[in-house]
Design an enzyme around this catalytic site. Structure first.
Site, PDB file in Angstrom:
ATOM      1  N   ARG A  21       0.815  -1.213   0.000  1.00 57.52           N
ATOM      2  CA  ARG A  21       0.000   0.000   0.000  1.00 57.52           C
ATOM      3  C   ARG A  21       0.848   1.262   0.000  1.00 57.52           C
ATOM      4  NH1 ARG A  21      -2.948  -0.704   5.436  1.00 57.52           N
ATOM      5  NH2 ARG A  21      -0.786  -1.276   5.936  1.00 57.52           N
ATOM      6  N   GLU A  26       7.052   7.318  11.698  1.00 58.86           N
ATOM      7  CA  GLU A  26       6.864   8.414  12.652  1.00 58.86           C
ATOM      8  C   GLU A  26       8.036   9.360  12.488  1.00 58.86           C
ATOM      9  OE1 GLU A  26       6.792   6.225  16.311  1.00 58.86           O
ATOM     10  OE2 GLU A  26       4.617   5.968  16.261  1.00 58.86           O
ATOM     11  N   GLN A  45       6.253  26.835  15.465  1.00 59.85           N
ATOM     12  CA  GLN A  45       5.942  27.116  14.065  1.00 59.85           C
ATOM     13  C   GLN A  45       6.395  25.940  13.212  1.00 59.85           C
ATOM     14  OE1 GLN A  45       6.815  31.143  12.706  1.00 59.85           O
ATOM     15  NE2 GLN A  45       7.542  30.377  10.753  1.00 59.85           N
ATOM     16  N   ASN A  47       7.193  24.975   9.092  1.00 56.04           N
ATOM     17  CA  ASN A  47       7.411  25.567   7.766  1.00 56.04           C
ATOM     18  C   ASN A  47       7.525  24.494   6.698  1.00 56.04           C
ATOM     19  OD1 ASN A  47       7.577  28.100   9.017  1.00 56.04           O
ATOM     20  ND2 ASN A  47       9.795  27.951   9.244  1.00 56.04           N
ATOM     21  N   ARG A  57      19.304  27.615   0.055  1.00 60.64           N
ATOM     22  CA  ARG A  57      18.657  28.444   1.072  1.00 60.64           C
ATOM     23  C   ARG A  57      19.529  28.487   2.326  1.00 60.64           C
ATOM     24  NH1 ARG A  57      13.263  29.300  -0.492  1.00 60.64           N
ATOM     25  NH2 ARG A  57      12.467  27.810  -2.038  1.00 60.64           N
ATOM     26  N   HIS A  60      20.958  30.411   7.629  1.00 68.66           N
ATOM     27  CA  HIS A  60      20.089  31.209   8.478  1.00 68.66           C
ATOM     28  C   HIS A  60      20.269  30.849   9.950  1.00 68.66           C
ATOM     29  CE1 HIS A  60      17.326  31.249   4.693  1.00 68.66           C
ATOM     30  NE2 HIS A  60      18.229  32.208   4.642  1.00 68.66           N
ATOM     31  N   LYS A  70      15.620  23.777  15.192  1.00 67.34           N
ATOM     32  CA  LYS A  70      14.860  23.274  14.045  1.00 67.34           C
ATOM     33  C   LYS A  70      14.989  21.756  13.950  1.00 67.34           C
ATOM     34  CE  LYS A  70      15.630  27.440  11.268  1.00 67.34           C
ATOM     35  NZ  LYS A  70      16.287  27.998  10.054  1.00 67.34           N
ATOM     36  N   TYR A 130      10.014  21.724   8.238  1.00 64.31           N
ATOM     37  CA  TYR A 130      10.786  21.826   9.467  1.00 64.31           C
ATOM     38  C   TYR A 130       9.964  22.459  10.574  1.00 64.31           C
ATOM     39  CZ  TYR A 130      12.269  26.059   6.834  1.00 64.31           C
ATOM     40  OH  TYR A 130      12.317  27.187   6.045  1.00 64.31           O
ATOM     41  N   ASP A 167      20.076  36.250   0.642  1.00 66.65           N
ATOM     42  CA  ASP A 167      21.130  35.305   1.006  1.00 66.65           C
ATOM     43  C   ASP A 167      22.433  35.624   0.279  1.00 66.65           C
ATOM     44  OD1 ASP A 167      19.426  34.001   2.706  1.00 66.65           O
ATOM     45  OD2 ASP A 167      19.007  32.330   1.363  1.00 66.65           O
TER      46      ASP A 167
END
Length: 201
Positions: A21, A26, A45, A47, A57, A60, A70, A130, A167
């Site tokens: 299937r 998890e 939060q 994202n 990216r 940061h 994160k 994240y 950036d």
């Protein structure tokens, strides 16, 4: 969860259950953080970003306290996820570590408050999600140029990096340090220690 070479960064490879299937796993479980880190993960939060091949990216980070921890995974496609130690006074200051995240292994990377984060999409439509311990706050968000020669991050040579204007204009690690923009290892350790104490009292 397995610690990486940079203190405060971990990689988690969940068990994946597959049958005719599809697959199930998890990808986040709070008790794993308590067992491995001695503290829970405070979710403020979540994202999601989708990126074309070659999109880069980061790097940061957020000022500490409170910083922004994160927990990152790639649910479609593949990315090269990079953790950078930008904490002044850290024994691994200026070092980085890369982990491939993709929709086959379902690995996750956790980076604690004060560490820098970046990733490059290795395939079109690579989707990264994240969880963040703090919400986005522009006044305490900063960046380091991911192409800083002093960091010498080994981005894939067959890809042309595509950066946002912000950036691309970010300072080098040395420039950010001179400007006093970097978190200290001491402050990050103290803040994480306060979270662990609060968790169990």
């Amino acid at each position: 969860m397995r610690p990486l070479g940079i203190e405060g960064a971990w990689v988690d490879t969940p068990s994946v259950f597959a049958d005719n299937r599809g697959r199930f796993h998890e990808w986040f479980k709070a008790e794993r953080f308590v067992d491995s880190l001695g503290q829970g993960f405070r979710l403020a939060q979540a994202n999601c970003s989708r990126s074309a091949r070659g999109t880069l990216r980061g790097i940061h980070y957020a000022s500490v306290p409170p910083g922004q921890a994160k927990y990152v995974t790639c649910v479609s496609g593949a990315v090269l996820d990079v953790v950078v130690d930008i904490r002044t006074g850290s024994p691994t200051f200026g070092k980085w570590e890369a982990v491939r995240l993709d929709d086959a292994t379902h690995r996750c990377v956790y980076l604690s408050e004060g560490l820098g984060h970046a990733f490059m999409a290795l395939e079109d439509n690579s989707t990264v999600i994240y969880l963040c311990s703090e919400g986005y706050a522009p006044q305490r968000e900063f960046g380091i140029n991911p192409l800083d020669p002093s960091l010498a991050i080994a981005w894939p040579e067959d890809l042309v990096p595509c950066l946002s204007g912000k950036d691309a204009a970010a300072p080098t690690l040395e420039e950010a340090e001179r400007a006093g923009l970097l978190p200290s290892f001491e402050a990050c350790s103290a803040y994480r220690g306060s979270l662990a104490v609060a968790e169990f009292h």
